[in-house]
Design a protein around this motif. Structure first.
Motif, PDB file in Angstrom:
ATOM      1  N   ASP A  47       6.698  -7.956  -3.758  1.00 22.94           N
ATOM      2  CA  ASP A  47       5.470  -8.245  -3.006  1.00 22.94           C
ATOM      3  C   ASP A  47       4.297  -7.582  -3.744  1.00 22.94           C
ATOM      4  N   THR A  48       3.641  -8.353  -4.612  1.00 25.89           N
ATOM      5  CA  THR A  48       2.615  -7.783  -5.498  1.00 25.89           C
ATOM      6  C   THR A  48       1.436  -7.194  -4.728  1.00 25.89           C
ATOM      7  N   GLU A  49       0.972  -7.898  -3.696  1.00 26.51           N
ATOM      8  CA  GLU A  49      -0.173  -7.417  -2.928  1.00 26.51           C
ATOM      9  C   GLU A  49       0.137  -6.082  -2.261  1.00 26.51           C
ATOM     10  N   ALA A  50       1.343  -5.986  -1.679  1.00 30.92           N
ATOM     11  CA  ALA A  50       1.738  -4.737  -1.027  1.00 30.92           C
ATOM     12  C   ALA A  50       1.928  -3.622  -2.046  1.00 30.92           C
ATOM     13  N   VAL A  51       2.425  -3.974  -3.232  1.00 31.93           N
ATOM     14  CA  VAL A  51       2.578  -2.982  -4.304  1.00 31.93           C
ATOM     15  C   VAL A  51       1.224  -2.361  -4.626  1.00 31.93           C
ATOM     16  N   PHE A  52       0.208  -3.217  -4.784  1.00 31.33           N
ATOM     17  CA  PHE A  52      -1.126  -2.705  -5.099  1.00 31.33           C
ATOM     18  C   PHE A  52      -1.700  -1.883  -3.953  1.00 31.33           C
ATOM     19  N   SER A  53      -1.528  -2.377  -2.725  1.00 34.03           N
ATOM     20  CA  SER A  53      -2.096  -1.685  -1.570  1.00 34.03           C
ATOM     21  C   SER A  53      -1.521  -0.285  -1.426  1.00 34.03           C
ATOM     22  N   ASN A  54      -0.174  -0.185  -1.432  1.00 33.01           N
ATOM     23  CA  ASN A  54       0.466   1.125  -1.276  1.00 33.01           C
ATOM     24  C   ASN A  54       0.318   1.969  -2.535  1.00 33.01           C
ATOM     25  N   GLY A  55       0.304   1.327  -3.707  1.00 32.39           N
ATOM     26  CA  GLY A  55       0.119   2.071  -4.953  1.00 32.39           C
ATOM     27  C   GLY A  55      -1.244   2.741  -5.015  1.00 32.39           C
ATOM     28  N   VAL A  74       1.339   6.605 -11.680  1.00 29.17           N
ATOM     29  CA  VAL A  74       1.271   5.445 -10.782  1.00 29.17           C
ATOM     30  C   VAL A  74       0.266   4.428 -11.337  1.00 29.17           C
ATOM     31  N   ILE A  75      -0.873   4.920 -11.855  1.00 29.75           N
ATOM     32  CA  ILE A  75      -1.870   4.010 -12.459  1.00 29.75           C
ATOM     33  C   ILE A  75      -1.234   3.228 -13.603  1.00 29.75           C
ATOM     34  N   LYS A  76      -0.489   3.922 -14.431  1.00 28.89           N
ATOM     35  CA  LYS A  76       0.171   3.273 -15.579  1.00 28.89           C
ATOM     36  C   LYS A  76       1.162   2.206 -15.107  1.00 28.89           C
ATOM     37  N   ASN A  77       1.943   2.535 -14.068  1.00 28.32           N
ATOM     38  CA  ASN A  77       2.946   1.579 -13.570  1.00 28.32           C
ATOM     39  C   ASN A  77       2.298   0.362 -12.905  1.00 28.32           C
ATOM     40  N   LEU A  78       1.160   0.566 -12.217  1.00 28.10           N
ATOM     41  CA  LEU A  78       0.500  -0.562 -11.552  1.00 28.10           C
ATOM     42  C   LEU A  78      -0.090  -1.548 -12.559  1.00 28.10           C
ATOM     43  N   ASN A  79      -0.390  -1.080 -13.750  1.00 27.88           N
ATOM     44  CA  ASN A  79      -0.938  -1.976 -14.783  1.00 27.88           C
ATOM     45  C   ASN A  79       0.011  -3.122 -15.108  1.00 27.88           C
ATOM     46  N   ALA A  80       1.310  -2.881 -14.896  1.00 29.62           N
ATOM     47  CA  ALA A  80       2.300  -3.923 -15.190  1.00 29.62           C
ATOM     48  C   ALA A  80       2.215  -5.077 -14.196  1.00 29.62           C
ATOM     49  N   TYR A  81       1.555  -4.856 -13.047  1.00 29.43           N
ATOM     50  CA  TYR A  81       1.475  -5.883 -12.001  1.00 29.43           C
ATOM     51  C   TYR A  81       0.129  -6.613 -12.003  1.00 29.43           C
ATOM     52  N   LYS A  85      -7.186 -10.219 -15.642  1.00 23.82           N
ATOM     53  CA  LYS A  85      -8.227  -9.206 -15.792  1.00 23.82           C
ATOM     54  C   LYS A  85      -9.524  -9.612 -15.109  1.00 23.82           C
ATOM     55  N   ASN A  86      -9.448 -10.642 -14.306  1.00 22.42           N
ATOM     56  CA  ASN A  86     -10.600 -11.055 -13.516  1.00 22.42           C
ATOM     57  C   ASN A  86     -10.250 -11.086 -12.033  1.00 22.42           C
ATOM     58  N   SER A  87      -9.183 -10.364 -11.670  1.00 26.62           N
ATOM     59  CA  SER A  87      -8.725 -10.373 -10.277  1.00 26.62           C
ATOM     60  C   SER A  87      -9.243  -9.149  -9.541  1.00 26.62           C
ATOM     61  N   VAL A  88      -9.205  -9.227  -8.217  1.00 23.26           N
ATOM     62  CA  VAL A  88      -9.655  -8.117  -7.373  1.00 23.26           C
ATOM     63  C   VAL A  88      -8.793  -6.889  -7.615  1.00 23.26           C
ATOM     64  N   ASN A  89      -7.470  -7.080  -7.689  1.00 24.07           N
ATOM     65  CA  ASN A  89      -6.556  -5.952  -7.887  1.00 24.07           C
ATOM     66  C   ASN A  89      -6.817  -5.238  -9.206  1.00 24.07           C
ATOM     67  N   TYR A  90      -7.146  -6.006 -10.220  1.00 21.05           N
ATOM     68  CA  TYR A  90      -7.437  -5.399 -11.528  1.00 21.05           C
ATOM     69  C   TYR A  90      -8.620  -4.438 -11.419  1.00 21.05           C
ATOM     70  N   TYR A  91      -9.670  -4.862 -10.731  1.00 21.00           N
ATOM     71  CA  TYR A  91     -10.858  -4.011 -10.627  1.00 21.00           C
ATOM     72  C   TYR A  91     -10.639  -2.849  -9.666  1.00 21.00           C
ATOM     73  N   LYS A  92      -9.788  -3.039  -8.671  1.00 22.20           N
ATOM     74  CA  LYS A  92      -9.452  -1.907  -7.807  1.00 22.20           C
ATOM     75  C   LYS A  92      -8.672  -0.843  -8.597  1.00 22.20           C
ATOM     76  N   LEU A  93      -7.838  -1.292  -9.514  1.00 26.53           N
ATOM     77  CA  LEU A  93      -7.104  -0.350 -10.357  1.00 26.53           C
ATOM     78  C   LEU A  93      -8.058   0.365 -11.317  1.00 26.53           C
ATOM     79  N   ILE A  94      -9.052  -0.359 -11.838  1.00 23.79           N
ATOM     80  CA  ILE A  94     -10.076   0.265 -12.684  1.00 23.79           C
ATOM     81  C   ILE A  94     -10.825   1.342 -11.890  1.00 23.79           C
ATOM     82  N   ASN A  95     -11.082   1.049 -10.604  1.00 23.00           N
ATOM     83  CA  ASN A  95     -11.746   2.011  -9.725  1.00 23.00           C
ATOM     84  C   ASN A  95     -10.901   3.281  -9.577  1.00 23.00           C
ATOM     85  N   ALA A  96      -9.576   3.098  -9.421  1.00 21.40           N
ATOM     86  CA  ALA A  96      -8.673   4.251  -9.311  1.00 21.40           C
ATOM     87  C   ALA A  96      -8.681   5.067 -10.609  1.00 21.40           C
TER      88      ALA A  96
END
Length: 617
Positions: A47-55, A74-81, A85-96
């Protein structure tokens, strides 16, 4: 004052007991364990969305604990999901990642990522996350003391809230909490109290104990500025208790330090000083046991002042020394940060200059294209002249090549003759040295042996220079690398003079400078006299003998030779009347230098001289 203090302690203890029961449920260790378990389940379910949310929640928890290494993993591991690079999750990870960089004091990288995320979410419909970015930037500029820009993003956040386009309670709490912090440092104070109380009320209602602790801490800071001692002390204690109960050790340490400093600045009684000593030691133990990256300089100074006030001179000097050491370390770090800021500013200016230069070149190229057709005829004539000159130059080069070969042959022959001279000088000096050694081996008296050994050592110092010139056939200008020469000389003297095989530590800091032979031998003779004298006489009672030699070129163009040992130094005036001292004086004058001796935990010799024919290779 003591009665008020006791009342505060009783009320705070009651608050602690009440908050302990609920805060345990929200202890950061438990929260991290929960998100870890959920993250693993999400990964198994793909569940990719849940992975990002809880990650992302887990990263935030680790940063608050603080557990920076785990957050980075955790940041490194989330990069695999990241699918795009134009998605919301990508930019949320950049924020983290920006949050992580901020806590690591990598402000340049953090700001670059924050602005990148801001540019993306300003185009999106999710205003909750846009509020988060505004607050992140407001807090970033508060940390970097740019309060004007911090207020800009507080005002942008306020506009979003007034438009009723934000529903995320956690971000609303963050807005009021960070707004209070910014107004605390940049005024007005009334706004800070209002924001803190709003954040506190919302945090308690939402069981957000981390935000509640932050609000108590900001209220303490505000009341301290208003000189309302009791209210400030009460809020600092509450903040410490809340942070302790949820495991936020970094914030707990910060609140405890605020608490200690407040008591110290407002109560000079010896009894109260002893209380702050125990609290300071508690704070120091917390920082060291949890490996917190918090400055300890203020704590050491606080302990030193308290021990001085209570008459404990031993602990005063102990913590005063630790304070000074920490001050030196922090000053070096600040200098490094300042250098980085200057470098970044320089790089930015360099980039702007390159852009301007590129634009100028383009405009020049356009003008050149317009006049190119008028230059073709001139170019044709120039090519004709070029071919004629090329032929003539080729003829001259042939003549020059022939002459160069003849000169090269003469140079090789001359170099061979010079090498032969150095070889013979070296052999003659070695022959003299052998005669001296034979005389030493005969039945010479002790005084004669000592004089002969000294003569042999001096001859060896001169022979070493000629040996280096002979061995370096490529050295056309007949100069000596002083660094190699002095290093070899130290080893040779140690072998010849240190007959007792005493363990002596030699250290040298010599620049790779090439001197002409006479100057190099002069420096070698001076060094030889001082080193041999130190080995024989200076270290009689020294358990860890040490000898250092430094030779550098100063900014004024002079050379500075410093030779020091940790022996007994000059103890008698007649030490300066020996043959060795006369040789030192002779060779120093040969270098047209000025020298002096002084005792500084041993003997220190300093020679300053200036020559013009050195060469750095």
């Amino acid at each position: 004052m003591r009665i008020i203090f006791c009342i505060l302690i009783f009320s705070i203890s009651f608050f602690c007991a009440f908050s302990q029961q609920k805060a345990n449920v929200y202890h950061l260790d438990s929260v991290a364990l929960f998100y870890n378990r959920e993250l693993n389940n999400n990964i198994l379910k793909k569940d990719t969305e849940a992975v990002f949310s809880n990650g992302l929640s887990l990263i935030k928890t680790y940063l608050n604990m603080p557990e920076y290494t785990k957050a980075k993993l955790v940041i490194k591991n989330l990069n695999a999901y990241v699918n795009s690079k134009n998605s919301v999750n990508y930019y949320k990870l950049i924020n983290a990642e920006a949050d992580y960089n901020k806590y690591q004091f990598n402000y340049a990288e953090a700001l670059k990522k924050y602005l990148k995320v801001l540019a993306f979410f300003e185009k999106q419909t999710d205003k909750n996350y846009l509020l988060k970015i505004y607050i992140d930037l407001a807090e970033f500029y508060r940390r970097t003391a740019d309060f004007q820009l911090a207020k800009v993003y507080v005002n942008k956040s306020m506009i979003l809230l007034k438009a009723n386009r934000v529903t995320d309670t956690a971000q609303i709490i963050r807005f009021y909490g960070r707004g209070a912090a910014i107004y605390n440092e940049a005024s007005p104070v009334d706004s800070s109290i209002l924001f803190s109380n709003k954040a506190l009320a919302l945090a308690i209602k939402a069981d957000n104990y981390y935000a509640a602790g932050a609000s108590y801490n900001e209220l303490g800071y505000t009341y301290k500025n208003l000189k309302q001692f009791n209210l400030a002390l009460n809020n600092y204690e509450k903040a410490q208790t809340v942070f302790h109960n949820i495991g936020a050790v970094r914030e707990e340490a910060s609140a405890l330090q605020n608490y200690i400093e407040l008591i110290e600045h407002n109560d000079d009684e010896v009894k109260q000083r002893k209380f702050t000593i125990s609290k300071s030691l508690e704070l120091l133990n917390l920082i060291e046991s949890k490996n917190l990256e918090l400055p300890k300089r203020r704590i050491f100074k606080s302990l030193a002042d308290d021990y001085f006030f209570t008459g404990d001179s031993l602990n005063y000097f102990r913590y005063k020394s630790l304070y000074l050491n920490e001050w030196l370390v922090e000053t070096r770090k600040e200098n490094v940060v300042e250098v980085k800021k200057i470098q970044e500013k320089f790089d930015n200016e360099k980039m702007l200059n390159e852009v301007k230069s590129t634009n100028l070149i383009l405009s020049q190229r356009n003008r050149e294209i317009k006049v190119k057709s008028t230059q073709n005829f001139i170019l044709l004539i120039a090519l004709s002249v070029f071919f004629i000159l090329t032929f003539y130059i080729g003829y001259l080069l042939l003549l020059r090549n022939k002459t160069n070969k003849e000169l090269y042959t003469k140079t090789i022959n001359q170099a061979s003759l010079i090498q032969e001279i150095h070889h013979r000088v070296k052999n003659n000096l070695q022959f003299i040295n052998s005669l001296l050694n034979m005389q030493i081996a005969s039945n010479a008296s002790k005084s004669e042996m000592l004089a002969l050994k000294e003569s042999a050592r001096r001859i060896k110092s001169m022979a070493l220079a000629h040996e280096m010139l002979y061995n370096d056939a490529s050295n056309q200008d007949q100069t000596i690398n002083i660094k190699n020469y002095l290093t070899e000389l130290i080893n040779t003297i140690d072998d010849m003079v240190n007959t007792n095989h005493q363990k002596i530590e030699f250290s040298s800091d010599v620049e790779s400078i090439f001197f002409k032979t006479t100057d190099a031998i002069a420096l070698g003779m001076i060094s030889s006299e001082l080193i041999s004298n130190a080995i024989k006489y200076a270290f009689v009672e020294e358990r860890k003998p040490h000898f250092s030699l430094t030779l550098k070129k100063t900014e004024s163009g002079e050379y500075q030779l410093i030779i020091r040992d940790n022996g007994k130094g000059l103890v008698e005036k007649n030490d300066t009347n020996t043959l060795g001292m006369r040789l030192i004086d002779i060779f120093s004058r040969q270098l047209k230098g000025v020298y002096k001796f002084r005792n500084d935990n041993g003997l220190v010799f300093e020679l300053k001289f200036k020559i013009t024919n050195d060469a750095k290779h």
